[in-house]
Scaffold this active site. Structure first.
Site, PDB file in Angstrom:
ATOM      1  CG  ASP A  96      37.997  38.537  40.773  1.00 63.39           C
ATOM      2  OD1 ASP A  96      39.094  39.120  40.804  1.00 63.39           O
ATOM      3  OD2 ASP A  96      37.808  37.058  41.311  1.00 63.39           O
ATOM      4  N   GLY A  98      38.371  39.364  36.737  1.00 64.63           N
ATOM      5  CA  GLY A  98      37.820  37.780  36.500  1.00 64.63           C
ATOM      6  C   GLY A  98      38.937  36.827  35.862  1.00 64.63           C
ATOM      7  N   GLY A  99      40.102  37.424  36.759  1.00 69.56           N
ATOM      8  CA  GLY A  99      41.197  36.006  36.403  1.00 69.56           C
ATOM      9  C   GLY A  99      41.049  34.730  36.225  1.00 69.56           C
ATOM     10  CG  ASP A 168      45.326  36.922  39.354  1.00 65.21           C
ATOM     11  OD1 ASP A 168      43.752  36.778  38.949  1.00 65.21           O
ATOM     12  OD2 ASP A 168      45.013  36.398  40.778  1.00 65.21           O
ATOM     13  CG  ASP A 294      35.648  36.498  47.849  1.00 64.28           C
ATOM     14  OD1 ASP A 294      34.920  35.616  47.140  1.00 64.28           O
ATOM     15  OD2 ASP A 294      37.202  36.146  48.250  1.00 64.28           O
TER      16      ASP A 294
END
Length: 401
Positions: A96, A98-99, A168, A294
């Protein structure tokens, strides 16, 4: 639109209504869908390691760029062989960007350290977003950090994940419509920049074989969701994440927003609903055409003494289990012949371990819960192949709905 020279192939093997049973092929290998991906935020699922992943039959594990960027640092992971060499795991890694963590940890004092009760003045600053990127403070030491869409692509490239996510903005729900719209529009700007950065990295040979997913936003507004999905599809990605759901809205609110996105996302690309691990929401999403999931749910519940069972959740700390000799998992071995992690241990034994704060209990429950969700998606695949997914979904919702 199709993605030219994509390193990822999605093959539809069977369908039942909108539910899809497929196979994803990457430069590393293949994995089956629908798939559940446990979360190894800092490079490991809590209490587990690569040997456990293999014994569980996992195909994809998630790691998080935000946390690895802060500790131990991207350069350290890269120097030690990327995520695969660093962790000893040869299966697929999805990272991911990290947003979500930047936004969620920036909203609360102390970030991930909040439960410690220490002075959080160094951690209180909210994330600051502009068109170029986001400035935030590390949840570990309060140091100021900066991440742009290009930075996120480069960091994940160096981590060596098989699938990376574009940066994002994930607004927490409920949120004012203007805030959701602004976050969605900025997510689109960042997605285009991430795609351009990945294209450059592929052309110069530094990201060969690595896939990039864009992330659809739009809150619970079906119109915004549809528009977001259309915009991302026009940019073109190897797959598509659906973010910003299961963040405070009800199932009835989530359903139309999710369906609006899957209705227009490319059929030849995998779709990934981010952060969902509840069995009812998983089967609802599979029915809407989602392929990947997830969540931290199985490990988080395991650490607190809760097990997922065919009869629903049970809290193993409950006094009624004190003399219970029944195995945690009473089902037969899995279809692959693997013994189920919870079949060996009695509920009375596990209650004892939890009551004396023995970490072994959390480990066993985590293994059991992940195996339970693995079985759930395997059963969903079988139901789709047999043309009986609607009945399977009804059965799951009778317990979990």
């Amino acid at each position: 639109m199709s993605v030219p020279d994509s390193p990822l192939v999605f093959e539809l093997l069977a369908s039942d209504g909108s539910a899809r049973r497929g196979q994803v092929t990457t430069a590393r290998g293949t994995f089956q869908t629908p798939v559940f991906m446990p979360v190894g935020t800092r490079g490991a699922v809590i209490h587990l390691d690569a040997t456990d992943y293999e014994q569980l039959g996992l195909e994809v594990v998630l790691a998080n760029t935000y946390h690895l960027l802060a500790r131990p640092g991207i350069d350290v992971v890269e120097a030690l062989g990327g995520l695969h060499g660093f962790s000893g795991w040869n299966g697929h890694f999805l990272t991911d960007s990290g947003g979500f963590q930047i936004m969620s940890l920036g909203r609360r004092p102390g970030g991930a350290n909040e439960p410690s009760g220490r002075d959080s003045s160094a951690h209180d600053a909210k994330s600051k977003v502009d068109d170029e990127g986001v400035t935030f403070r590390s949840t570990y030491d309060g140091s100021q950090m900066r991440l742009t869409p290009e930075d996120a692509v480069d960091a994940q490239r160096r981590l060596g994940s098989d699938i990376q996510m574009a940066l994002d903005i994930c607004p927490e729900l409920p949120a004012p419509p203007d805030e959701v719209r602004e976050a969605t529009e900025r997510t689109h700007l960042w997605a285009a920049r991430a795609a351009a950065a990945m294209d450059v990295a592929r052309r110069d040979g530094t990201a060969s074989g690595q896939a990039l997913f864009g992330i659809c936003q739009g809150g619970i507004d079906p119109g915004l969701r549809r528009g977001s999905a259309e915009t991302l599809a026009s940019i073109g990605f190897d797959g598509y994440g659906i973010g910003g759901l299961s963040v405070g809205e009800s199932r009835s609110e989530m359903g139309p927003a999710l369906q609006a996105a899957t209705d227009v996302l490319p059929a030849d690309r995998p779709r990934y609903l981010m952060g969902v691990g509840d069995p009812a929401r998983i089967v609802d999403a599979v029915a809407a055409g989602v392929d990947m999931f997830d969540c931290v749910l199985p490990s988080r519940l395991g650490r607190h003494g809760t097990a997922l069972t065919p009869q629903g959740r049970i809290n193993i700390r409950n006094a009624r289990f004190a003399r219970d000799a029944t195995p945690l998992d009473t089902r037969d071995d899995g279809a692959d012949g693997r013994p189920r992690p919870g079949a060996r241990f009695s509920r009375g034994y596990l209650r004892h371990l939890m009551s004396v704060n023995e970490p072994t209990a959390s480990r066993i429950l985590t293994l059991h819960n992940i195996a339970f969700l693995n079985d759930l998606v395997a059963d969903a695949r079988a139901a789709i192949e047999a043309g009986g997914f609607d009945r399977f979904r009804e059965q799951v919702n009778e317990v979990w709905g």
